[in-house]
Design a protein around this motif. Structure first.
Motif, mmCIF file in Angstrom:
data_model
loop_
_atom_site.group_PDB
_atom_site.id
_atom_site.type_symbol
_atom_site.label_atom_id
_atom_site.label_comp_id
_atom_site.label_asym_id
_atom_site.label_seq_id
_atom_site.Cartn_x
_atom_site.Cartn_y
_atom_site.Cartn_z
ATOM 1 N N THR A 55 -4.611 -7.556 5.221
ATOM 2 C CA THR A 55 -6.047 -7.276 5.236
ATOM 3 C C THR A 55 -6.666 -7.866 3.971
ATOM 4 O OG1 THR A 55 -5.938 -5.186 4.031
ATOM 5 C CG2 THR A 55 -5.561 -5.084 6.410
ATOM 6 N N GLU A 56 -7.971 -7.789 3.868
ATOM 7 C CA GLU A 56 -8.657 -8.281 2.671
ATOM 8 C C GLU A 56 -8.289 -7.449 1.444
ATOM 9 O OE1 GLU A 56 -12.852 -8.300 3.316
ATOM 10 O OE2 GLU A 56 -12.730 -9.719 4.974
ATOM 11 N N LYS A 57 -7.892 -6.213 1.639
ATOM 12 C CA LYS A 57 -7.636 -5.290 0.531
ATOM 13 C C LYS A 57 -6.159 -5.073 0.239
ATOM 14 C CE LYS A 57 -12.034 -4.640 0.560
ATOM 15 N NZ LYS A 57 -12.883 -5.349 -0.343
ATOM 16 N N GLY A 58 -5.276 -5.656 1.018
ATOM 17 C CA GLY A 58 -3.844 -5.463 0.830
ATOM 18 C C GLY A 58 -3.122 -5.674 2.136
ATOM 19 N N GLU A 59 -2.205 -4.758 2.448
ATOM 20 C CA GLU A 59 -1.487 -4.861 3.711
ATOM 21 C C GLU A 59 -1.275 -3.483 4.312
ATOM 22 O OE1 GLU A 59 2.173 -6.914 2.827
ATOM 23 O OE2 GLU A 59 3.072 -5.162 1.912
ATOM 24 N N VAL A 60 -1.121 -3.480 5.627
ATOM 25 C CA VAL A 60 -0.841 -2.256 6.373
ATOM 26 C C VAL A 60 0.471 -2.490 7.102
ATOM 27 C CG1 VAL A 60 -1.629 -0.690 8.181
ATOM 28 C CG2 VAL A 60 -3.304 -1.758 6.662
ATOM 29 N N LEU A 61 1.415 -1.570 6.948
ATOM 30 C CA LEU A 61 2.688 -1.651 7.659
ATOM 31 C C LEU A 61 2.622 -0.745 8.875
ATOM 32 C CD1 LEU A 61 5.289 -1.563 4.758
ATOM 33 C CD2 LEU A 61 4.211 -3.525 5.833
ATOM 34 N N LEU A 62 2.892 -1.335 10.029
ATOM 35 C CA LEU A 62 2.837 -0.599 11.282
ATOM 36 C C LEU A 62 4.237 -0.485 11.869
ATOM 37 C CD1 LEU A 62 -0.361 -2.280 12.745
ATOM 38 C CD2 LEU A 62 -0.183 -0.044 11.659
ATOM 39 N N PRO A 63 4.535 0.630 12.526
ATOM 40 C CA PRO A 63 5.879 0.871 13.030
ATOM 41 C C PRO A 63 6.214 -0.024 14.228
ATOM 42 C CG PRO A 63 4.418 2.631 13.721
ATOM 43 C CD PRO A 63 3.622 1.746 12.805
ATOM 44 N N PRO A 64 7.527 -0.208 14.476
ATOM 45 C CA PRO A 64 7.950 -1.060 15.587
ATOM 46 C C PRO A 64 7.794 -0.412 16.959
ATOM 47 C CG PRO A 64 9.858 -0.157 14.462
ATOM 48 C CD PRO A 64 8.646 0.269 13.679
ATOM 49 N N PHE A 65 7.462 0.870 17.014
ATOM 50 C CA PHE A 65 7.272 1.533 18.302
ATOM 51 C C PHE A 65 5.798 1.534 18.684
ATOM 52 C CE2 PHE A 65 7.756 4.603 14.896
ATOM 53 C CZ PHE A 65 6.546 5.258 14.930
ATOM 54 N N GLN A 66 5.549 1.834 19.933
ATOM 55 C CA GLN A 66 4.204 1.737 20.499
ATOM 56 C C GLN A 66 3.284 2.860 20.052
ATOM 57 O OE1 GLN A 66 3.215 -0.834 22.326
ATOM 58 N NE2 GLN A 66 1.162 -0.052 22.504
ATOM 59 N N LEU A 67 2.175 2.485 19.436
ATOM 60 C CA LEU A 67 1.072 3.385 19.145
ATOM 61 C C LEU A 67 -0.179 2.786 19.776
ATOM 62 C CD1 LEU A 67 1.611 4.155 15.337
ATOM 63 C CD2 LEU A 67 2.110 5.657 17.252
ATOM 64 N N LYS A 68 -1.220 3.570 19.903
ATOM 65 C CA LYS A 68 -2.486 3.064 20.429
ATOM 66 C C LYS A 68 -3.419 2.789 19.258
ATOM 67 C CE LYS A 68 -1.991 5.750 24.631
ATOM 68 N NZ LYS A 68 -2.439 6.918 25.364
ATOM 69 N N TYR A 69 -3.951 1.568 19.215
ATOM 70 C CA TYR A 69 -4.842 1.164 18.131
ATOM 71 C C TYR A 69 -6.208 0.795 18.691
ATOM 72 C CZ TYR A 69 -0.360 0.533 15.752
ATOM 73 O OH TYR A 69 0.891 0.724 15.235
ATOM 74 N N ASP A 70 -7.260 1.316 18.078
ATOM 75 C CA ASP A 70 -8.615 0.886 18.405
ATOM 76 C C ASP A 70 -8.846 -0.488 17.786
ATOM 77 O OD1 ASP A 70 -8.926 3.356 19.613
ATOM 78 O OD2 ASP A 70 -10.173 4.186 18.007
ATOM 79 N N ASP A 71 -9.929 -1.146 18.171
ATOM 80 C CA ASP A 71 -10.258 -2.442 17.583
ATOM 81 C C ASP A 71 -10.543 -2.320 16.093
ATOM 82 O OD1 ASP A 71 -9.953 -3.742 20.004
ATOM 83 O OD2 ASP A 71 -12.069 -3.560 20.527
#
Length: 100
Positions: free
Chosen positions: A62-78
């Motif tokens: 991201t512009e402010k750093g990074e986001v680590l997301l898990p390898p399993f399925q989550l629901k993400y909004d836009d």
């Protein structure tokens, strides 16, 4: 995916010298029941390397750093919004736009 960081969180990240947010699933297993919820928090570089190499998390820059997301399925909004909250002096990250 668009990530928005509210200003108090950005100030806190700068103060702590951390720019990586991890979205982690935490499970509490009691003998009678099991509770699973998301825990969103700041981590340092060493922890980020562990999440990427050992747990299979993937990075969204991201512009402010990074986001680590898990390898399993989550629901993400836009749009995902991160903000800083405090309860009894303990600071934590509140999030909108991520569901299990």
């Amino acid at each position: 995916m668009n990530f928005i960081y509210e200003q108090p969180l950005l100030d806190y990240m700068l103060k702590k010298g951390k720019n990586t947010i991890v979205v982690e699933e935490i499970t509490s297993n009691n003998s009678d029941f099991e509770v699973t919820e998301l825990h969103v928090h700041l981590i340092n570089r060493k922890q980020a390397d562990f999440f990427k190499s050992k747990k299979g998390y993937y990075t969204v820059t991201t512009e402010k750093g990074e986001v680590l997301l898990p390898p399993f399925q989550l629901k993400y909004d836009d749009t995902i919004i991160f903000s800083l909250k405090s309860f009894l002096g303990i600071k934590y990250i509140k999030y909108q736009g991520i569901q299990k």
